[in-house]
Design a protein around this motif. Structure first.
Motif, PDB file in Angstrom:
ATOM      1  N   SER A 142      16.768  10.539  76.115  1.00  0.00           N
ATOM      2  CA  SER A 142      17.724   9.551  75.624  1.00  0.00           C
ATOM      3  C   SER A 142      17.106   8.794  74.456  1.00  0.00           C
ATOM      4  CB  SER A 142      18.097   8.595  76.752  1.00  0.00           C
ATOM      5  OG  SER A 142      17.003   7.767  77.039  1.00  0.00           O
ATOM      6  N   GLY A 143      17.751   7.686  74.090  1.00  0.00           N
ATOM      7  CA  GLY A 143      17.220   6.894  72.990  1.00  0.00           C
ATOM      8  C   GLY A 143      15.943   6.162  73.388  1.00  0.00           C
ATOM      9  N   GLY A 144      15.791   5.905  74.675  1.00  0.00           N
ATOM     10  CA  GLY A 144      14.630   5.149  75.132  1.00  0.00           C
ATOM     11  C   GLY A 144      13.628   5.960  75.938  1.00  0.00           C
ATOM     12  N   PHE A 172      15.443  11.176  66.503  1.00  0.00           N
ATOM     13  CA  PHE A 172      16.684  11.515  65.795  1.00  0.00           C
ATOM     14  C   PHE A 172      17.161  10.296  64.990  1.00  0.00           C
ATOM     15  CE2 PHE A 172      17.140  15.256  68.518  1.00  0.00           C
ATOM     16  CZ  PHE A 172      17.837  16.145  67.701  1.00  0.00           C
ATOM     17  N   ASP A 173      17.128   9.124  65.620  1.00  0.00           N
ATOM     18  CA  ASP A 173      17.623   7.917  64.949  1.00  0.00           C
ATOM     19  C   ASP A 173      16.753   7.549  63.745  1.00  0.00           C
ATOM     20  OD1 ASP A 173      19.585   7.842  66.885  1.00  0.00           O
ATOM     21  OD2 ASP A 173      18.545   6.401  68.151  1.00  0.00           O
ATOM     22  N   LYS A 174      15.418   7.694  63.902  1.00  0.00           N
ATOM     23  CA  LYS A 174      14.515   7.337  62.796  1.00  0.00           C
ATOM     24  C   LYS A 174      14.620   8.332  61.643  1.00  0.00           C
ATOM     25  CE  LYS A 174      11.157   4.632  65.409  1.00  0.00           C
ATOM     26  NZ  LYS A 174       9.826   4.627  66.075  1.00  0.00           N
ATOM     27  N   GLY A 185      21.542   8.560  65.075  1.00  0.00           N
ATOM     28  CA  GLY A 185      21.201   9.730  64.278  1.00  0.00           C
ATOM     29  C   GLY A 185      21.538  11.070  64.912  1.00  0.00           C
ATOM     30  N   GLY A 186      21.493  11.128  66.252  1.00  0.00           N
ATOM     31  CA  GLY A 186      21.654  12.418  66.938  1.00  0.00           C
ATOM     32  C   GLY A 186      22.893  13.201  66.542  1.00  0.00           C
ATOM     33  N   PRO A 187      24.077  12.611  66.718  1.00  0.00           N
ATOM     34  CA  PRO A 187      25.292  13.391  66.455  1.00  0.00           C
ATOM     35  C   PRO A 187      25.388  13.862  64.997  1.00  0.00           C
ATOM     36  CG  PRO A 187      25.793  11.410  67.729  1.00  0.00           C
ATOM     37  CD  PRO A 187      24.366  11.305  67.321  1.00  0.00           C
ATOM     38  N   GLY A 275      20.839  12.593  79.762  1.00  0.00           N
ATOM     39  CA  GLY A 275      20.560  11.614  78.707  1.00  0.00           C
ATOM     40  C   GLY A 275      21.280  11.986  77.419  1.00  0.00           C
ATOM     41  N   GLY A 276      21.397  11.021  76.522  1.00  0.00           N
ATOM     42  CA  GLY A 276      22.173  11.196  75.295  1.00  0.00           C
ATOM     43  C   GLY A 276      21.823  12.440  74.491  1.00  0.00           C
ATOM     44  N   VAL A 277      20.526  12.745  74.371  1.00  0.00           N
ATOM     45  CA  VAL A 277      20.112  13.897  73.557  1.00  0.00           C
ATOM     46  C   VAL A 277      20.534  15.218  74.216  1.00  0.00           C
ATOM     47  CG1 VAL A 277      18.155  15.000  72.380  1.00  0.00           C
ATOM     48  CG2 VAL A 277      18.200  12.527  72.614  1.00  0.00           C
ATOM     49  N   SER A 279      23.311  15.918  75.044  1.00  0.00           N
ATOM     50  CA  SER A 279      24.627  16.333  74.541  1.00  0.00           C
ATOM     51  C   SER A 279      24.459  17.174  73.268  1.00  0.00           C
ATOM     52  CB  SER A 279      25.535  15.124  74.295  1.00  0.00           C
ATOM     53  OG  SER A 279      24.899  14.203  73.461  1.00  0.00           O
ATOM     54  N   ASN A 280      23.223  17.328  72.811  1.00  0.00           N
ATOM     55  CA  ASN A 280      22.946  18.145  71.621  1.00  0.00           C
ATOM     56  C   ASN A 280      23.208  19.629  71.916  1.00  0.00           C
ATOM     57  OD1 ASN A 280      20.890  19.927  70.015  1.00  0.00           O
ATOM     58  ND2 ASN A 280      21.095  18.048  68.843  1.00  0.00           N
ATOM     59  N   LEU A 281      24.095  20.216  71.145  1.00  0.00           N
ATOM     60  CA  LEU A 281      24.536  21.595  71.419  1.00  0.00           C
ATOM     61  C   LEU A 281      23.400  22.606  71.320  1.00  0.00           C
ATOM     62  CD1 LEU A 281      28.004  21.718  69.629  1.00  0.00           C
ATOM     63  CD2 LEU A 281      27.524  21.525  72.079  1.00  0.00           C
TER      64      LEU A 281
HETATM   65  O1  KG4 Z   1      21.385   8.076  76.939  1.00  0.00           O
HETATM   66  P1  KG4 Z   1      21.835   7.352  75.720  1.00  0.00           P
HETATM   67  O2  KG4 Z   1      23.331   7.215  75.486  1.00  0.00           O
HETATM   68  O3  KG4 Z   1      21.277   5.889  75.677  1.00  0.00           O
HETATM   69  C1  KG4 Z   1      19.977   5.556  76.116  1.00  0.00           C
HETATM   70  O4  KG4 Z   1      19.795   5.354  77.318  1.00  0.00           O
HETATM   71  O5  KG4 Z   1      19.111   5.533  75.201  1.00  0.00           O
HETATM   72  O6  KG4 Z   1      21.144   8.059  74.456  1.00  0.00           O
HETATM   73  C2  KG4 Z   1      21.344   7.644  73.134  1.00  0.00           C
HETATM   74  C3  KG4 Z   1      20.523   8.541  72.210  1.00  0.00           C
HETATM   75  C4  KG4 Z   1      20.522   8.109  70.749  1.00  0.00           C
HETATM   76  O7  KG4 Z   1      19.185   8.058  70.296  1.00  0.00           O
HETATM   77  C5  KG4 Z   1      21.304   9.212  70.029  1.00  0.00           C
HETATM   78  O8  KG4 Z   1      20.859   9.445  68.701  1.00  0.00           O
HETATM   79  C6  KG4 Z   1      21.041  10.405  70.919  1.00  0.00           C
HETATM   80  O9  KG4 Z   1      21.055   9.889  72.235  1.00  0.00           O
HETATM   81  N1  KG4 Z   1      22.088  11.432  70.799  1.00  0.00           N
HETATM   82  C7  KG4 Z   1      21.854  12.676  70.329  1.00  0.00           C
HETATM   83  C8  KG4 Z   1      23.109  13.328  70.291  1.00  0.00           C
HETATM   84  N2  KG4 Z   1      24.054  12.459  70.767  1.00  0.00           N
HETATM   85  C9  KG4 Z   1      23.407  11.305  71.063  1.00  0.00           C
HETATM   86  N3  KG4 Z   1      20.712  13.264  69.930  1.00  0.00           N
HETATM   87  C10 KG4 Z   1      20.794  14.526  69.497  1.00  0.00           C
HETATM   88  N4  KG4 Z   1      21.944  15.224  69.416  1.00  0.00           N
HETATM   89  C11 KG4 Z   1      23.117  14.672  69.808  1.00  0.00           C
HETATM   90  N5  KG4 Z   1      24.247  15.384  69.717  1.00  0.00           N
END
Ligand code: KG4
Ligand code: ZN
Length: 339
Positions: A142-144, A172-174, A185-187, A275-277, A279-281
């Protein structure tokens, strides 16, 4: 074993999403409301904690009431409340915890405090077709956080390794910031990467052989920064799509290889990503392929359950409430991982 709670209200405010969900019998999702603050933080290029907590205060009452309304119930019909206790931003967590405590106190309902990371791991059990079998290896990206876990059951989660510096999402964000792209940055990076060459730049992979389940992404981020800096000083146009594709490939390769290595070493039959990442395809595809090759089952929740949500909190809370794992009235939030 106590009676399982029939209806659980989940509340999540650990970062920049104010979320509430209602889960029936640990399986049926009656509502899942997510109010994202991402547009507000995008103006600042990242999360501003003080703004995040203020926005949670503004949104929480509406979001919870909306979740109850969509589920067709009132607070009186709820069997128990699950709230994210940590890790996360302290000011944000406090909003959710205080609100949840007030709801529990006023309606005389049991309440349990959920570990946000464990909740991400449990998202694979939300209604979505296939579910994994215990034990499994879980990758939380995830982001953290960027961590690998061995998960033996709903309560026994063992940390195998974690990032030493930036989390994958943070990288990804940086990198997005370096390229002048918006937050998060991820999406956007993954969208641009689809049109780029993945071998255009050979960015470093930190394998860390001494601690093979740990991660490090700061070297990769620095390499992107230097590459962009050199091209800019030479007056050349930045091939943004190629940089995105090569960067994404480096992250995906490391995450996939370390996860599979852990699954094989732990002799588990299943791998879960969360976690958010997750969702990266590209990552989903790489993990699925690698698992298939090794005869491992693979489950990754749909993107809406990968990024922060309260459905996963309700699910983790459902199991905790079944075991009478209740929150002490004076329990506080925690900012860092405690287990
Ligand atoms: O789990 P999350 O919603 O929040 C936290 O708990 O941090 O994750 C957010 C993180 C962000 O850094 C965002 O850039 C990343 O997930 N993210 C992705 C994608 N969608 C969101 N990273 C890579 N590819 C994606 N498609
Ligand atoms: Zn999260």
């Amino acid at each position: 074993m106590l009676d399982a709670p029939e209806i659980v209200l989940g509340i999540e405010t650990s970062c920049d999403e104010t979320a509430a969900a209602v889960l029936k019998n640990g399986r049926e999702l009656l509502s899942n409301i997510i109010a994202s603050q991402v547009d507000i933080h995008a103006e600042f290029g990242g999360i501003v904690p003080e703004i995040a907590s203020r926005k949670h205060v503004e949104a929480i009452d509406f979001v919870v009431k909306r979740a109850l309304k969509e589920a067709g119930i009132t607070l009186e019909k709820v069997s128990g409340i699950a709230v994210t206790q940590g890790p996360g931003l302290v000011g944000s967590l406090v909003v959710g915890l205080s609100y949840a405590k007030a709801c529990a106190f006023s309606s005389e309902k049991p309440i349990t405090g959920v570990n946000h990371i464990h909740a991400h791991l449990m998202a694979c059990f939300l209604p979505n077709g296939q579910i994994p079998r215990f034990p499994f290896v879980g990758l939380v990206v995830s982001g953290g956080h960027t961590s690998l876990y061995r998960v033996d059951d709903y309560f026994h989660v063992e940390l195998l390794g974690a990032t030493r510096d930036d989390a994958a999402g943070e990288a990804f964000d940086k990198v997005a910031k370096i390229l002048g792209l918006p937050y998060p940055g991820g999406p956007i990076i993954s969208r641009l990467a689809e049109k780029g060459r993945r071998d255009a730049f050979s960015f470093p992979r930190a394998w860390l052989p001494e601690t093979p389940y740990d991660f490090s992404f700061s070297g990769l981020k620095t390499a992107v920064l230097q590459t962009v800096g050199k091209l800019t000083s030479a007056g050349q146009k930045i091939p943004v799509e190629d940089v995105c594709a090569s960067f994404e490939e480096a992250v995906v390769e490391v995450l996939t290889e370390k996860t599979i290595k852990a699954a094989v070493a732990q002799e588990v039959g299943w791998v879960v990503a969360a976690g958010g990442v997750a969702s990266n395809l590209r990552l989903r595809h790489a993990l699925r392929e690698a698992c298939m090759e090794k005869g491992l089952g693979f489950v990754v929740p749909p993107p809406v359950f990968c990024t922060d949500n309260a459905a996963m909190v309700a699910l983790a809370g459902f199991h905790q409430l079944s075991q009478n794992m209740l929150l002490a009235p004076d329990a506080d939030v925690y900012s860092r991982i405690v287990a």
